[in-house]
Design a protein around this motif. Structure first.
Motif, mmCIF file in Angstrom:
data_model
loop_
_atom_site.group_PDB
_atom_site.id
_atom_site.type_symbol
_atom_site.label_atom_id
_atom_site.label_comp_id
_atom_site.label_asym_id
_atom_site.label_seq_id
_atom_site.Cartn_x
_atom_site.Cartn_y
_atom_site.Cartn_z
ATOM 1 N N ILE A 107 0.849 -1.201 0.000
ATOM 2 C CA ILE A 107 0.000 0.000 0.000
ATOM 3 C C ILE A 107 0.882 1.248 0.000
ATOM 4 C CG2 ILE A 107 -1.589 1.374 1.413
ATOM 5 C CD1 ILE A 107 -2.856 -1.304 2.313
ATOM 6 N N ARG A 108 1.869 1.273 0.893
ATOM 7 C CA ARG A 108 2.743 2.448 0.991
ATOM 8 C C ARG A 108 3.639 2.578 -0.235
ATOM 9 N NH1 ARG A 108 3.934 5.021 6.250
ATOM 10 N NH2 ARG A 108 3.942 6.713 4.748
ATOM 11 N N LYS A 109 4.063 1.451 -0.785
ATOM 12 C CA LYS A 109 4.910 1.494 -1.980
ATOM 13 C C LYS A 109 4.139 2.099 -3.157
ATOM 14 C CE LYS A 109 7.656 -1.448 -5.082
ATOM 15 N NZ LYS A 109 8.144 -2.830 -5.346
ATOM 16 N N GLY A 110 2.906 1.663 -3.336
ATOM 17 C CA GLY A 110 2.099 2.207 -4.429
ATOM 18 C C GLY A 110 1.866 3.693 -4.288
ATOM 19 N N GLU A 111 1.612 4.144 -3.048
ATOM 20 C CA GLU A 111 1.415 5.573 -2.818
ATOM 21 C C GLU A 111 2.694 6.360 -3.086
ATOM 22 O OE1 GLU A 111 -1.981 5.052 0.711
ATOM 23 O OE2 GLU A 111 0.111 5.447 1.224
ATOM 24 N N ALA A 112 3.831 5.815 -2.650
ATOM 25 C CA ALA A 112 5.107 6.503 -2.849
ATOM 26 C C ALA A 112 5.421 6.647 -4.334
ATOM 27 C CB ALA A 112 6.234 5.742 -2.144
ATOM 28 N N ILE A 113 5.187 5.589 -5.089
ATOM 29 C CA ILE A 113 5.441 5.650 -6.534
ATOM 30 C C ILE A 113 4.532 6.682 -7.189
ATOM 31 C CG2 ILE A 113 5.212 4.336 -8.687
ATOM 32 C CD1 ILE A 113 6.155 1.861 -7.094
ATOM 33 N N ALA A 114 3.265 6.712 -6.774
ATOM 34 C CA ALA A 114 2.324 7.689 -7.345
ATOM 35 C C ALA A 114 2.776 9.115 -7.038
ATOM 36 C CB ALA A 114 0.919 7.440 -6.808
ATOM 37 N N GLY A 115 3.240 9.346 -5.812
ATOM 38 C CA GLY A 115 3.706 10.676 -5.437
ATOM 39 C C GLY A 115 4.941 11.094 -6.211
ATOM 40 N N ALA A 116 5.896 10.159 -6.382
ATOM 41 C CA ALA A 116 7.122 10.468 -7.124
ATOM 42 C C ALA A 116 6.833 10.702 -8.594
ATOM 43 C CB ALA A 116 8.129 9.336 -6.934
ATOM 44 N N ARG A 117 5.943 9.912 -9.165
ATOM 45 C CA ARG A 117 5.552 10.144 -10.564
ATOM 46 C C ARG A 117 4.939 11.538 -10.715
ATOM 47 N NH1 ARG A 117 2.372 4.452 -11.572
ATOM 48 N NH2 ARG A 117 4.175 3.124 -12.092
ATOM 49 N N PHE A 118 4.096 11.903 -9.772
ATOM 50 C CA PHE A 118 3.449 13.215 -9.842
ATOM 51 C C PHE A 118 4.488 14.325 -9.775
ATOM 52 C CE2 PHE A 118 1.352 16.938 -8.066
ATOM 53 C CZ PHE A 118 0.203 17.026 -8.858
ATOM 54 N N ALA A 119 5.563 14.092 -9.022
ATOM 55 C CA ALA A 119 6.632 15.087 -8.919
ATOM 56 C C ALA A 119 7.479 15.156 -10.180
ATOM 57 C CB ALA A 119 7.513 14.775 -7.713
ATOM 58 N N GLY A 120 7.307 14.198 -11.076
ATOM 59 C CA GLY A 120 7.995 14.262 -12.361
ATOM 60 C C GLY A 120 9.016 13.182 -12.619
ATOM 61 N N LEU A 121 9.040 12.114 -11.804
ATOM 62 C CA LEU A 121 10.053 11.074 -11.959
ATOM 63 C C LEU A 121 9.529 9.906 -12.792
ATOM 64 C CD1 LEU A 121 11.497 12.721 -9.810
ATOM 65 C CD2 LEU A 121 12.108 10.579 -8.665
ATOM 66 N N SER A 122 10.436 9.317 -13.543
ATOM 67 C CA SER A 122 10.125 8.069 -14.244
ATOM 68 C C SER A 122 10.371 6.908 -13.295
ATOM 69 C CB SER A 122 11.010 7.919 -15.492
ATOM 70 O OG SER A 122 12.384 7.986 -15.138
ATOM 71 N N ILE A 153 12.842 5.627 -9.250
ATOM 72 C CA ILE A 153 12.145 5.467 -7.975
ATOM 73 C C ILE A 153 12.636 4.175 -7.333
ATOM 74 C CG2 ILE A 153 9.917 5.263 -6.825
ATOM 75 C CD1 ILE A 153 8.673 6.616 -9.312
ATOM 76 N N HIS A 154 13.236 4.280 -6.158
ATOM 77 C CA HIS A 154 13.870 3.135 -5.502
ATOM 78 C C HIS A 154 13.183 2.879 -4.154
ATOM 79 C CE1 HIS A 154 17.172 3.730 -8.426
ATOM 80 N NE2 HIS A 154 16.987 5.015 -8.170
ATOM 81 N N PHE A 155 12.551 1.737 -4.036
ATOM 82 C CA PHE A 155 11.893 1.361 -2.782
ATOM 83 C C PHE A 155 12.834 0.421 -2.038
ATOM 84 C CE2 PHE A 155 8.520 -0.367 -0.054
ATOM 85 C CZ PHE A 155 7.818 0.790 0.249
ATOM 86 N N GLN A 156 13.678 0.990 -1.146
ATOM 87 C CA GLN A 156 14.744 0.212 -0.525
ATOM 88 C C GLN A 156 14.229 -0.849 0.450
ATOM 89 O OE1 GLN A 156 17.382 3.686 0.771
ATOM 90 N NE2 GLN A 156 18.887 2.244 -0.026
ATOM 91 N N ASP A 157 13.206 -0.504 1.225
ATOM 92 C CA ASP A 157 12.682 -1.447 2.225
ATOM 93 C C ASP A 157 13.826 -1.997 3.082
ATOM 94 O OD1 ASP A 157 10.960 -3.015 3.665
ATOM 95 O OD2 ASP A 157 10.721 -4.554 2.107
ATOM 96 N N LEU A 158 14.589 -1.090 3.706
ATOM 97 C CA LEU A 158 15.770 -1.495 4.469
ATOM 98 C C LEU A 158 15.405 -2.503 5.562
ATOM 99 C CD1 LEU A 158 17.659 1.921 4.818
ATOM 100 C CD2 LEU A 158 18.150 0.042 3.224
#
Length: 639
Positions: A456-471, A475-480
């Motif tokens: 859920i959080r990953k999908g939201e983060a990707i949507a936010g980064a795309r909106f900011a202008g990133l391909s 976008i790197h979801f590290q999940d440390l």
């Protein structure tokens, strides 16, 4: 320092305060004082009666006492303990129980007699509490009172659980917890709704009778309430101020907790200063705010009447000082956070070259990037820089259980519409629903639920980064690993987190790094994530040449901004950019309306973010600089 000079420097302080370089040093010293008391009582054939506190503050004191017992033979057979408080209701074996806390952090590791341990009983029937509290008081008196009482301090100013409004002569009793206290405890309980509303606590009067009282406070998060307790007027609004009346109290602080005390925050009010660029900037900005005047309108009388005559004499005339500080602030403002191409950068916060920079924005949680620096994020992308964003943790603990079921129901319906494996999904869904229905406060979710929350959080983060202008490839979801590992282990290794971060940095070879610089809570996720980045860079700087040209800019979260004198880059935002930032934050729907862990601010994250950036812009405007809609602020990390 002479006694006279020390008295002058501490003249705003209404009780004794000792400041140590760090929490560890202070804790070891407190433990030695406790050990000396125990040994002295042993030599007299008497019992040592200790009043003990819980929470993060005394943990290192207890750890040192354990070491003294195991390595130096300190015995606790003559020790009787009385704990300050306990949540009500609370089972002694619950994860949040102070019985469990004391056993895990002290009692199970030393030779204290179980019958000498006294902790308020969180399992009592309501009608039995009053009698228990009376007997608790009588038992303390029966041992001749408490020899040494350890205290922490809550952000409401509570000692024990004596919240604002507590009477100075109050005894042991049942109390109602302040909302801020409950919000501060919410992470231990898996959400504020699970935190008990009541507690049994020793009273201020009980604490006050102790022969020696040591109140400890660590980190910047406690600085403001420490100042009120030490320098403020007596008030039931801040119960810790009543300790000013005790002849036997001492505050033990680390440097961060002492930051707001007058002798550290505005030292020119109490002593002659060693003026440098930092203290001059801070003092002039403070004076302008104190008088509500633009910097360029400050006069020599203003300096002389507010403890800054020495500065005026040494570096005056004051108008020259004013111009110097005004220009310094002016040079922090830039619409080009990645540097302005083909421009003179000698008076700008960022380099002009290379014109297009490689940038990594590290976000501890999947929404910190857009909440804290969303406008700058968008500006960097719009200005053609190669921007990457790295979401360091999954943030899965901050998703409501209801959202898990809702997303699973969507997937089941979708699978059924395509006749694809709906039965397996439904079986997993039923297991999840059963677990959630009987889930205990702060109980760790099984892997399937954690995975859904992470997605859920990953999908939201990707949507936010795309909106900011990133391909998507940026976008790197590290999940440390440390983030989930910490749910199962107390001693967590960060080695694989550091290696993973090094690999990302080696892949991008950035000219700029942006990272969350929130250090108020040294055990929080932001601090851990920042330390991982710094350690990764320190290792890389030993062998990789590109790191010498890489700058690390710190941003702050949605709660507190850098002080104006600290800011080294201020990025103004237009009304349109503020709106774009807001829409990027809206992509994080699981955090909207009411997040699981709202902290001490009940407003939505987008509201907090806008208010914070507007306050920064207003601060610059009030100092006489240009008026902007909003500003995001950054400080450069010095390796």
């Amino acid at each position: 320092m002479s006694r006279l000079n020390l008295l002058e420097e501490t003249r705003y302080e209404k009780l004794p305060v000792s400041v140590y370089s760090d929490e560890q040093t202070a804790s070891v010293d407190v433990a030695k004082r406790i050990a000396s008391l125990i040994i002295s009582k042993q030599e007299q054939g008497k019992q040592a009666v200790l009043g003990l506190a819980t929470g993060a503050t005394p943990v290192k004191v207890y750890k040192e006492l354990i070491r003294l017992h195991k390595e130096e033979g300190l015995s606790f057979k003559n020790v009787v303990t009385f704990n300050l408080d306990e949540y009500y209701p609370m089972k002694p074996d619950a994860d949040q129980s102070y019985v469990r806390f004391m056993n895990e952090n002290l009692f199970s590791h030393i030779d204290i007699a179980p019958e000498n341990i006294n902790i308020p009983n969180g399992e009592l029937a309501r009608e039995d509490i009053e009698d228990f509290c009376l007997k608790y008081e009588q038992k303390i008196s029966g041992f001749g009172g408490i020899d040494l009482q350890l205290l922490g301090i809550g952000r409401t100013g509570h000692i024990g659980f004596n919240e604002p409004g507590s009477a100075p002569n109050s005894g042991t009793r049942l109390v109602t917890l302040d909302d801020l206290t409950r919000r501060d405890a919410s992470r231990d309980f898996g959400g504020v709704a699970n935190v008990p509303t009541k507690a049994i606590t020793m009273g201020i009067g009980t604490i006050f009778k102790a022969k020696e009282i040591i109140l400890m406070a660590w980190n910047e998060k406690k600085a403001s309430i420490v100042k009120k307790a030490v320098e403020g007027e007596l008030s039931s609004d801040v119960p810790a101020t009543f300790l000013q009346l005790s002849p036997n109290v001492e505050f033990i602080l680390d440097q961060d907790a002492a930051l707001s005390l007058t002798r550290f925050d505005t030292p020119w009010l109490v002593k002659d200063c060693q003026w440098n660029d930092t203290t001059v900037t801070k003092a002039v900005i403070w004076l302008a705010k104190e008088l509500n005047k633009p910097i360029l309108k400050l006069t020599e009388d203003n300096y002389n009447n507010h403890g800054m005559a020495q500065l005026a004499t040494e570096r005056g005339p004051v108008y020259n000082i004013n111009i110097q500080i005004f220009n310094k602030l002016q040079h922090t403002i830039t619409g080009w956070p990645g540097g302005k191409p083909n421009a003179d950068d000698s008076q700008r916060p960022e380099r002009a070259q290379p014109a297009q920079k490689r940038v990594v924005i590290f976000s501890p949680h999947p929404d910190d990037d857009v909440i804290s620096m969303g406008g700058t994020f968008i500006r960097l992308a719009d200005q053609g820089h190669e921007v990457h964003v790295a979401y360091q943790t999954s943030g899965n603990t901050a998703v409501w259980d209801d959202d898990v079921l809702r997303f699973m129901e969507f997937n089941i319906d979708f699978a059924e519409s395509r006749s694809e494996g709906a039965s397996d999904l439904r079986a997993t869904y039923n297991e999840m629903r059963d677990f959630i229905s009987r889930k205990l406060p702060n109980q760790t979710d099984p892997e399937e639920i954690r995975t859904v929350k992470k997605l859920i959080r990953k999908g939201e983060a990707i949507a936010g980064a795309r909106f900011a202008g990133l391909s998507d490839d940026r976008i790197h979801f590290q999940d440390l690993p440390f983030y989930d590992r910490g749910k199962f282990q107390k001693n967590v290794s960060y080695e694989d987190d550091i290696i993973q971060t090094m690999e990302l940095l080696q892949q991008v070879k950035p000219h700029q790094i942006f990272a969350a610089g929130d250090f108020a809570d040294p055990h929080g996720t932001h601090k851990v994530c920042f330390n991982i980045i710094v350690e990764a860079m320190v290792r890389l700087r030993a062998t990789e040449s590109w790191t010498q040209d890489c700058w690390l800019w710190m941003y702050r979260g949605a709660w507190h901004e850098f002080e104006t004198h600290e800011i080294e880059m201020a990025v103004p935002l237009s009304p349109q950019e503020v709106e774009r930032k807001r829409l990027a934050i809206f992509k994080h729907q699981s955090q909207k309306d009411l997040p699981v862990f709202p902290g001490d601010d009940s407003r939505e994250f987008w509201v907090r973010a806008e208010a914070r950036t507007q306050e920064t812009a207003r601060a610059y405007d009030q100092l006489g600089l240009a008026e902007y809609e909003a500003m995001e602020a950054f400080v450069k990390w010095k390796f």
